[in-house]
Every structure is written in structure tokens, then in C-alpha cells.
Design a protein around this motif. Structure first.
Motif, PDB file in Angstrom:
ATOM      1  N   THR A  31       0.848  -1.200   0.000  1.00  0.00           N
ATOM      2  CA  THR A  31       0.000   0.000   0.000  1.00  0.00           C
ATOM      3  C   THR A  31       0.883   1.249   0.000  1.00  0.00           C
ATOM      4  OG1 THR A  31      -0.080   0.038   2.428  1.00  0.00           O
ATOM      5  CG2 THR A  31      -1.849  -1.159   1.292  1.00  0.00           C
ATOM      6  N   ASN A  32       0.279   2.361  -0.439  1.00  0.00           N
ATOM      7  CA  ASN A  32       0.908   3.679  -0.340  1.00  0.00           C
ATOM      8  C   ASN A  32       0.090   4.503   0.659  1.00  0.00           C
ATOM      9  OD1 ASN A  32       2.666   2.905  -2.371  1.00  0.00           O
ATOM     10  ND2 ASN A  32       1.479   3.889  -4.006  1.00  0.00           N
ATOM     11  N   LYS A  34      -1.403   7.053   3.624  1.00  0.00           N
ATOM     12  CA  LYS A  34      -1.310   8.426   4.112  1.00  0.00           C
ATOM     13  C   LYS A  34      -1.521   8.355   5.621  1.00  0.00           C
ATOM     14  CE  LYS A  34      -0.979   9.788  -0.144  1.00  0.00           C
ATOM     15  NZ  LYS A  34       0.340  10.152  -0.693  1.00  0.00           N
ATOM     16  N   GLU A 148      -2.676  -5.025  -6.082  1.00  0.00           N
ATOM     17  CA  GLU A 148      -3.017  -3.877  -6.907  1.00  0.00           C
ATOM     18  C   GLU A 148      -3.044  -2.634  -6.042  1.00  0.00           C
ATOM     19  OE1 GLU A 148      -6.543  -2.195  -9.894  1.00  0.00           O
ATOM     20  OE2 GLU A 148      -6.592  -4.260  -9.162  1.00  0.00           O
ATOM     21  N   LYS A 149      -2.325  -1.611  -6.443  1.00  0.00           N
ATOM     22  CA  LYS A 149      -2.388  -0.327  -5.741  1.00  0.00           C
ATOM     23  C   LYS A 149      -2.339   0.806  -6.760  1.00  0.00           C
ATOM     24  CE  LYS A 149       2.547  -0.109  -4.501  1.00  0.00           C
ATOM     25  NZ  LYS A 149       3.517   0.170  -3.415  1.00  0.00           N
ATOM     26  N   GLU A 150      -3.249   1.729  -6.554  1.00  0.00           N
ATOM     27  CA  GLU A 150      -3.381   2.901  -7.422  1.00  0.00           C
ATOM     28  C   GLU A 150      -3.486   2.507  -8.893  1.00  0.00           C
ATOM     29  OE1 GLU A 150      -0.256   5.640  -6.428  1.00  0.00           O
ATOM     30  OE2 GLU A 150      -0.983   5.909  -4.370  1.00  0.00           O
ATOM     31  N   GLY A 151      -4.250   1.429  -9.134  1.00  0.00           N
ATOM     32  CA  GLY A 151      -4.534   1.002 -10.498  1.00  0.00           C
ATOM     33  C   GLY A 151      -3.454   0.186 -11.162  1.00  0.00           C
TER      34      GLY A 151
END
Length: 323
Positions: A31-32, A34, A148-151
Motif C-alpha cells: 500500500t501507499n 497516508k 493492486e495499488k493505485e490502479g
């Protein structure tokens, strides 16, 4: 290079948060995120209460460098997964990576008593998963587009190493050993074998215990090395074992104990059977147990090695080498 590990505290959270959100770290993570400091405090509290995870702060020459962790720790099944990152770019090195990985295997297999350790790495992070292979892991699966992360979909390499394989490989590997033992984990495979009871009159004590449902196992043994007589009894219904120990002279180790109790029978030690006898002694020394009687064969237990260790908060314990 001196590498140490310690548990993560609230004072570390802002630093750890910034590491985790940095591009050099997050590009290889699932994951990225925040993150916020308040969220990090909740994360730490949850992890401190969660017995299936372990998190350590990595320090290189006392400078915080990164985080290493275990996840999905299943002690009953003997498995876990692991991962790490170095947040300080200047402290990354191949030597550090090898020492962390191999020392983690020591911790997982020697202390936790696990049977298998798993890893999941993005396939594009080729240097890391190939390093796992060089350290003894096998690639057991490659899953296309698993994360899958951010497409964007990422292929994931799954690795595994077993206790049996690591113990065979370990002596051929060169690495700086790093101590992971800061969670006071029970030593893997350690189980109670018997309770030792000091008695002044062996025959009288056997008769008394027989009246409480205990059955003598084998015959009374004279241990000439320790100058004691020993008898093992097993409870006829529940199966627990006790060891009756009586002195064979004034220089017997139980003589003073019985004198202090005015010859009243008294609990003397708890005996633990351990899978890796020498490693258990080494680990317990690191936890401030003092070796009072070194490894010697025990004639009353098929000549298996035993050792006695003392701790002010636990009293006297006996370690018994597993068959």
C-alpha cells in the motif's frame, strides 16, 4: 557495524511514519498509505496487544535505521511471515540485510520453535527475493498481479524456509548475529517434564505419594555424581510426573534445602524438556539465568543430559535434553 534491535515506542512513531510513506520504501510495499501520528499511536497499541505480530526498530551503531517485523505468527501451527525495510538510505548494506535475515531465522527456529517462515516480495524487487534465495529460501510460488495499488498490478514472489533446512545450512553461513530476544518469548518446544521434590526419607515419601494416586516408574536410582537418590512417580489418572530426590550424604545438593525446611518435603525444581539443549542454556543465560550445575548425564533419565539453572524470580529449574 553494531546492529541492535528494540521494541518500537511512541517516541519512534513520527520517524517510522515518515519512513513508511517515503518513496524508497513504499514502492515495494502493498500500500501507499497516508499516515497520521494519531493513527500510528492506535497502530502501536493494537500491535502491542496482538500476539500474532512482532515489530522491532533496527539500530545501526545506535542510529535508528528501519523496521523488521513478523506477521501472522501462528505458534500452534509453527509458521509466520516476515518483512523489513531500511528507512535511512545511507545505512543500507548487503551485510546488514544478510545479518538481519539469518538472525531472524535463528530467532524463529531456536526461540519461537517455528517450523517454517514465509516471505512475500514484489517480483520487481529482484535484489531482495534473490537475496532470500541466497540465504536459504526457496521460491514456492509466483502470483501474477496479486497486489493492486493505485490502479497498477504487481506480481508477487512467495518464498519459504523450513527449520530443518536452516539448521542444516546455518553452519555454512557467515553473518553477524543480531539479538531478537526482547519479547520474553517462551523457548520453542519447551515443555514441563516433571516437578522435583526434595524428601528426607525416600521410602516413606513413596508410600505417602502412592496413597495420593501416584505410581512409581521403574526403580529407585542412585546418582553418584550428584550424591542423591531419585525416584520418578506418575499420577495414575492425570499422568503428570514428579521426581523425589533424597540426599545420599551431607554434601548432597538437597541437604541444605531440607535442613532449612526441618526435613519437611518441599518443591525443589521444575524440569523442562527442551529440543535444543545447548541453545536453550545459551538463551536462558541471556535472560539472567545462572548455570549452577552444567550439562551431565542423568542416570535416572536414560543418561540424557541435564543442567540446572537459577533465577531469582523463578527459582531453580532443570533442563532435560529431548530424546
Amino acid at each position: 557495524m553494531g546492529v541492535t534491535l528494540r521494541r518500537i515506542t511512541e517516541d519512534d512513531l513520527e520517524m517510522v511514519m515518515n519512513w513508511r510513506m517515503s518513496e524508497s520504501v513504499t514502492k515495494y510495499m502493498n500500500t501507499n498509505p497516508k499516515l497520521t501520528l494519531e493513527g500510528q499511536k492506535k497502530w502501536l497499541a493494537a500491535h502491542n496487544d496482538d500476539k500474532t505480530v512482532r515489530d522491532w526498530l533496527i539500530l545501526v551503531d545506535s542510529v535508528p535505521a528501519g523496521v523488521i517485523n513478523l506477521a501472522d505468527l501462528r505458534l500452534s501451527e509453527g509458521t509466520t511471515s516476515w518483512g523489513y525495510y531500511i528507512g535511512e538510505d545511507s545505512l543500507r548494506s548487503l551485510k546488514l540485510a544478510i545479518s538481519l535475515e539469518m538472525s531472524l531465522y535463528d530467532y524463529c527456529f531456536d526461540i519461537l520453535g517455528l517450523e517454517e517462515v514465509h516471505g512475500q516480495i514484489f517480483k520487481l524487487n529482484e535484489g531482495v527475493w534473490k537475496l532470500h534465495v541466497a540465504c536459504g529460501c526457496e521460491v514456492v510460488d509466483e502470483v501474477e498481479g496479486e497486489v493492486e495499488k493505485e490502479g497498477v498490478k504487481y506480481d508477487v514472489v512467495h518464498t519459504s524456509i523450513t527449520r530443518e533446512k536452516w539448521l542444516k545450512l546455518r553452519e555454512s553461513k557467515k553473518y553477524d548475529k543480531i539479538n531478537f530476544d526482547c519479547f520474553n518469548d517462551p523457548i520453542g518446544g519447551m515443555k514441563v517434564h516433571h516437578l522435583g521434590i526434595a524428601v528426607s526419607k525416600m521410602d516413606d515419601s513413596i508410600k505417602t505419594y502412592e496413597g495420593l494416586g501416584w505410581v512409581i516408574e521403574g526403580s529407585i536410582t542412585d546418582d553418584e555424581v550428584r550424591n542423591v537418590r531419585i525416584a520418578f512417580l506418575k499420577h495414575g489418572i492425570t499422568g503428570e510426573m514428579i521426581e523425589l530426590i533424597s540426599p545420599n550424604g551431607e554434601d548432597s545438593p538437597v541437604t541444605e534445602t531440607l535442613k532449612s525446611m526441618k526435613n519437611v518435603a518441599t518443591p525443589y525444581h521444575i524440569c523442562y524438556e527442551v529440543r535444543d539443549f545447548d541453545k536453550a542454556i545459551e538463551i536462558l543465560k541471556g535472560r539472567r539465568f545462572v548455570l549452577t550445575d552444567g550439562a551431565k548425564p542423568a542416570p535416572a533419565i536414560d543418561g540424557r543430559r541435564v543442567a540446572f539453572m537459577l533465577h531469582r524470580n523463578a527459582g531453580l529449574i532443570e533442563l532435560l535434553e529431548e530424546k
